[in-house]
Design an enzyme around this catalytic site. Structure first.
Site, PDB file in Angstrom:
ATOM      1  N   HIS A 139       0.856  -1.181   0.000  1.00 29.80           N
ATOM      2  CA  HIS A 139       0.000   0.000   0.000  1.00 29.80           C
ATOM      3  C   HIS A 139       0.894   1.235   0.000  1.00 29.80           C
ATOM      4  CE1 HIS A 139      -4.119  -1.330   0.083  1.00 29.80           C
ATOM      5  NE2 HIS A 139      -3.853  -2.227   1.021  1.00 29.80           N
ATOM      6  N   ASP A 168       0.030   7.071  -3.499  1.00 29.23           N
ATOM      7  CA  ASP A 168      -1.099   6.786  -4.382  1.00 29.23           C
ATOM      8  C   ASP A 168      -1.353   7.903  -5.389  1.00 29.23           C
ATOM      9  OD1 ASP A 168      -1.644   4.326  -3.316  1.00 29.23           O
ATOM     10  OD2 ASP A 168      -3.380   4.948  -2.152  1.00 29.23           O
TER      11      ASP A 168
END
Length: 371
Positions: A139, A168
């Site tokens: 992540h 991200d």
């Protein structure tokens, strides 16, 4: 294949879309995080984005706006054949699966680009298409950890993840979009597409280029709260006010620092040592005591709009009501939800946040000139 709605509105076309990318056709294989956000940016700018979803998968929120959503079963050969027909007329493809998944589905770049040589094939992953971690799960926090970015963010006692802005969306979505746009521009000249390998660890590393430069020049020390921009300096950081709210200051330049001193009443000669790093810890404590003498609103009345380089630290709900944000319409109500408006702004071909529509893949293929 299953349709996601009984009606089948016409896909967005160059005639009914606004934005500089109107007429650009993009097929997105629905995922999570940076892929959908990047596709949202492209859709906001007018691109015709067809998002392929699994049965039961329903893109929601801002990241779904501006799309034509089609449900497909990629394990079904007939569905894959329809997807290939769709891609024959696409300008770009966006996928965020682990390396090798698209190849196993029969939709890898060798297959798709043999049919459509001008296609830009954009791959969004955390670790990239190659390297020892390419097949590992991860992540945002992991992708920025190995770049050096996370180690530099937070108070001295521990690193703090900066939401998922750096990995991200900053290192992922934005570099994905830049890569797609650059490849589309090149393809318009060469007639040939290419694969764009957008990895969050690559993008996050790129984002901290300035700090590598500063390290090389001897102007950056490893260790949080040891530098001007990481909370170490008294004139660049956040301070609690009398009401428990916070304000931010960035009074780096001498003239801005002088104005800070003037308005805040920092007459103590100790403040003369602005760039003496040895004095920063003591000056931070002294300045913290000063800011606690007034509420956030009181400091705003004194400093906001001046060259102190000042702003209140607002929550998201507060941000939507700030006069500057309201005047510029930075936030909009779209599909019943408050969300950031499209950015950046274009003078002649404005972007817009359009609602998603649902269609059948056969209808989309026909609209794109297939059979």
């Amino acid at each position: 294949m299953q349709d996601t709605a009984t009606a089948s509105p016409k896909p967005t076309t160059k005639a009914n879309a606004s934005g500089p990318l109107a007429g650009t056709r993009i097929v997105e294989f629905a995922g999570i995080g940076p892929g959908p956000f990047g596709s949202m940016l492209l859709a906001d700018m007018g691109a015709e984005v067809i998002t392929l979803v699994r049965a039961g998968q329903k893109p929601q929120g801002a990241a779904a706006r501006g799309r034509t959503v089609v449900t497909v079963d990629l394990k079904d050969k007939a569905s894959v054949a329809d997807v290939l027909k769709l891609l024959d007329s696409a300008d770009a493809l966006v996928e965020g699966y682990r390396p090798g998944v698209m190849e196993r589905l029969g939709l890898g770049p060798d297959v798709v680009m043999a049919r459509n040589p001008k296609l830009v094939y954009a791959r969004m992953t955390g670790w990239g298409q190659t390297g020892p971690l390419a097949q590992a799960a991860g992540h945002d926090i992991n992708y920025i950890s190995i770049t050096g970015a996370l180690a530099a963010i937070g108070p001295a006692d521990k690193p703090v993840p900066p939401l998922n802005l750096v990995g991200d969306f900053g290192g992922g979505s934005l570099y994905l979009v830049v890569g797609i746009l650059a490849a589309l521009l090149e393809a318009s000249k060469s007639g040939k597409g290419q694969v764009v390998d957008a990895a969050m660890c690559d993008g996050a590393a790129s984002l901290i280029t300035m700090f590598f430069d500063m390290t090389a020049a001897g102007r950056w020390k490893e260790g949080r709260e040891s530098n001007m921009l990481d909370g170490g300096a008294h004139f660049y950081g956040t301070y609690a006010c009398a009401d428990g709210q916070f304000v931010s200051i960035g009074s780096i330049e001498p003239q801005f620092y002088a104005l800070l001193r003037q308005i805040a009443g920092l007459t103590d000669a100790d403040y003369d040592a602005q760039m003496d790093q040895k004095q920063w810890p003591a000056l931070k404590q002294k300045l913290a005591a000063v800011f606690k003498t007034k509420t956030r609103d009181e400091w705003c009345k004194l400093m906001e709009g001046t060259d102190v380089c000042f702003a209140p630290v607002l929550t998201m709900s507060e941000a939507t009501k700030h006069p500057h944000m309201v005047a510029r319409e930075v936030f909009i109500n779209h599909e019943g939800h408050t969300q950031p408006a499209p950015a950046p702004r274009f003078s002649r071909t404005p972007s817009s946040a359009r609602p998603p529509v649902h269609s059948q893949i056969g209808d989309v293929v026909k609209a794109w000139g297939g059979k």
